[in-house]
Scaffold this motif. Sequence first.
Motif, PDB file in Angstrom:
ATOM      1  N   ARG A 103     -29.511  11.719   5.798  1.00  0.00           N
ATOM      2  CA  ARG A 103     -29.589  11.901   4.356  1.00  0.00           C
ATOM      3  C   ARG A 103     -29.609  13.383   4.008  1.00  0.00           C
ATOM      4  O   ARG A 103     -30.052  14.215   4.798  1.00  0.00           O
ATOM      5  CB  ARG A 103     -30.851  11.237   3.790  1.00  0.00           C
ATOM      6  N   ASN A 104     -29.162  13.667   2.794  1.00  0.00           N
ATOM      7  CA  ASN A 104     -29.232  15.024   2.254  1.00  0.00           C
ATOM      8  C   ASN A 104     -30.642  15.212   1.703  1.00  0.00           C
ATOM      9  O   ASN A 104     -30.877  15.161   0.496  1.00  0.00           O
ATOM     10  CB  ASN A 104     -28.178  15.195   1.156  1.00  0.00           C
ATOM     11  N   ASP A 105     -31.587  15.449   2.621  1.00  0.00           N
ATOM     12  CA  ASP A 105     -33.008  15.413   2.282  1.00  0.00           C
ATOM     13  C   ASP A 105     -33.711  16.568   2.980  1.00  0.00           C
ATOM     14  O   ASP A 105     -33.486  16.825   4.165  1.00  0.00           O
ATOM     15  CB  ASP A 105     -33.610  14.078   2.729  1.00  0.00           C
ATOM     16  N   ASN A 106     -34.573  17.262   2.259  1.00  0.00           N
ATOM     17  CA  ASN A 106     -35.308  18.373   2.873  1.00  0.00           C
ATOM     18  C   ASN A 106     -36.609  17.918   3.523  1.00  0.00           C
ATOM     19  O   ASN A 106     -37.425  18.738   3.919  1.00  0.00           O
ATOM     20  CB  ASN A 106     -35.581  19.485   1.852  1.00  0.00           C
ATOM     21  N   MET A 107     -36.804  16.592   3.602  1.00  0.00           N
ATOM     22  CA  MET A 107     -37.988  16.056   4.264  1.00  0.00           C
ATOM     23  C   MET A 107     -37.651  15.396   5.600  1.00  0.00           C
ATOM     24  O   MET A 107     -38.535  14.965   6.319  1.00  0.00           O
ATOM     25  CB  MET A 107     -38.686  15.038   3.361  1.00  0.00           C
ATOM     26  N   LEU A 108     -36.362  15.318   5.923  1.00  0.00           N
ATOM     27  CA  LEU A 108     -35.942  14.695   7.171  1.00  0.00           C
ATOM     28  C   LEU A 108     -35.453  15.769   8.142  1.00  0.00           C
ATOM     29  O   LEU A 108     -34.606  16.590   7.800  1.00  0.00           O
ATOM     30  CB  LEU A 108     -34.841  13.665   6.921  1.00  0.00           C
ATOM     31  N   LEU A 109     -35.987  15.704   9.337  1.00  0.00           N
ATOM     32  CA  LEU A 109     -35.720  16.725  10.356  1.00  0.00           C
ATOM     33  C   LEU A 109     -34.875  16.127  11.477  1.00  0.00           C
ATOM     34  O   LEU A 109     -35.089  14.989  11.891  1.00  0.00           O
ATOM     35  CB  LEU A 109     -37.045  17.241  10.909  1.00  0.00           C
ATOM     36  N   TYR A 110     -33.906  16.910  11.982  1.00  0.00           N
ATOM     37  CA  TYR A 110     -32.999  16.429  13.023  1.00  0.00           C
ATOM     38  C   TYR A 110     -32.895  17.452  14.156  1.00  0.00           C
ATOM     39  O   TYR A 110     -33.144  18.643  13.960  1.00  0.00           O
ATOM     40  CB  TYR A 110     -31.606  16.160  12.444  1.00  0.00           C
ATOM     41  N   GLN A 111     -32.509  16.949  15.327  1.00  0.00           N
ATOM     42  CA  GLN A 111     -32.218  17.793  16.483  1.00  0.00           C
ATOM     43  C   GLN A 111     -30.931  17.313  17.142  1.00  0.00           C
ATOM     44  O   GLN A 111     -30.568  16.143  17.040  1.00  0.00           O
ATOM     45  CB  GLN A 111     -33.345  17.717  17.526  1.00  0.00           C
ATOM     46  N   PHE A 112     -30.253  18.230  17.840  1.00  0.00           N
ATOM     47  CA  PHE A 112     -29.109  17.830  18.651  1.00  0.00           C
ATOM     48  C   PHE A 112     -29.603  17.150  19.922  1.00  0.00           C
ATOM     49  O   PHE A 112     -30.543  17.617  20.566  1.00  0.00           O
ATOM     50  CB  PHE A 112     -28.257  19.055  19.020  1.00  0.00           C
ATOM     51  N   ASN A 113     -28.955  16.048  20.273  1.00  0.00           N
ATOM     52  CA  ASN A 113     -29.277  15.352  21.520  1.00  0.00           C
ATOM     53  C   ASN A 113     -28.619  16.007  22.722  1.00  0.00           C
ATOM     54  O   ASN A 113     -29.052  15.820  23.853  1.00  0.00           O
ATOM     55  CB  ASN A 113     -28.826  13.891  21.454  1.00  0.00           C
ATOM     56  N   LEU A 114     -27.535  16.725  22.480  1.00  0.00           N
ATOM     57  CA  LEU A 114     -26.763  17.337  23.555  1.00  0.00           C
ATOM     58  C   LEU A 114     -26.860  18.856  23.500  1.00  0.00           C
ATOM     59  O   LEU A 114     -26.803  19.443  22.423  1.00  0.00           O
ATOM     60  CB  LEU A 114     -25.286  16.943  23.444  1.00  0.00           C
TER      61      LEU A 114
END
Length: 391
Positions: free
Chosen positions: A202-213
């Motif tokens: 989502r285009n959300d500033n509360m959701l955090l992501y990381q690269f798996n690779l």
Amino acid sequence: MTDHSRKDFCPVVSTLSTYQIFLIGEQLRSCMNGVGLVRDRKYRLRSYKSCFQGNETVDWLVRSKRCEDRLFAVRIMRVLQKWAFFHHVCDDHKFKDEMLFYRFRRDDDTIRSHKDLLLFYKVLDIYHSINSSKKGILRSYQLKEQVYARAFMGTAFVDWLVKTGMADTKEQAIITGRQLLENDIIRHVSLSSAVTDDHHFRNDNMLLYQFNLDLDQRRRMSDVLILDDQRRMSTDSHNSTEPQDTPTRFLESHDFSTHANTCDNECYEMNSTETEKPANTSLMQPNSVLLRYETADELESPDTPYIKSCVRIFSDSVGYGFVIRGIGPTYVQTVDPEGPAADAGLKVRQYVYSVNGVNVLREDHHSVAQRIINSERDYINICVMSHKRDM
């Protein structure tokens, strides 16, 4: 684990393995371009642009010690060809140690008909652009007591794609984010400090992501065979939660070498008094206890959610009391609740990191079994890696 969890697991393993195979192929392509193996060639008055020759490539792979011999080199190149990373210039031949011409799909328009490969190069461009940017979106975030390095917010990722021209609109950027999440290239980090797939991108500033690779990590050519096997087994098993292989029961007195040549899809158990023949796999082969099959590289990553611990397990009159599976890494499939392994604190879903001080993270369960069986003492020191959610 629910049937829904098992259903969702197979695409995760197979997709991630596919992109790791592509990464090895791209590193190979880059090296071959660097040494001049990829170039314009002529044969019988006909020109072939940006291609490489089979026997020259095998010569180089063996000479540079990327492959141990010519047959091994051909085997690895055929796996890359099977996954459509390159093809014969006329699509007439499998890869051979002969004077035949082949071309990487990145170097011609045929890549457009292979959506996985096309997405891989899109991801590669995004990854390298983000990492080379002086004011990038990757930074460390702390959620409760856990620090997540090289992570990014959904909003920052969308804005960055549009700003750099990798997406024309925010809607296209969101679609790209969803493609990456669905193919396990990135993962969502929840506010509970655990890696989860509960949220769509989502285009959300509360959701955090990381690269798996880690797309900058150098990989061995031989890893292609392991990854291809993981991909094939996870696809063939359908409802299984990881590549099918043989569980091995560790008991005190038996000769494991008598089963050294047993086929990987057979299941057997040995005891201290006799050696039984492999039983019917349809009756004995259990589903994996894993929620997600991790690679050795993922377990050794600085951002891994797995924590290492060591235990000493003393053998009793029956044995150690646990079963392992896996083709590298190996993991604990079952633990006898009344056995010495359970008393020592060993648990299911733990990955085996070392046995008696020797790192076995990339060894299959047969090799790990042999190390345990060959222990000269009545106990083994075993280090395992446990996910934080299981502690």
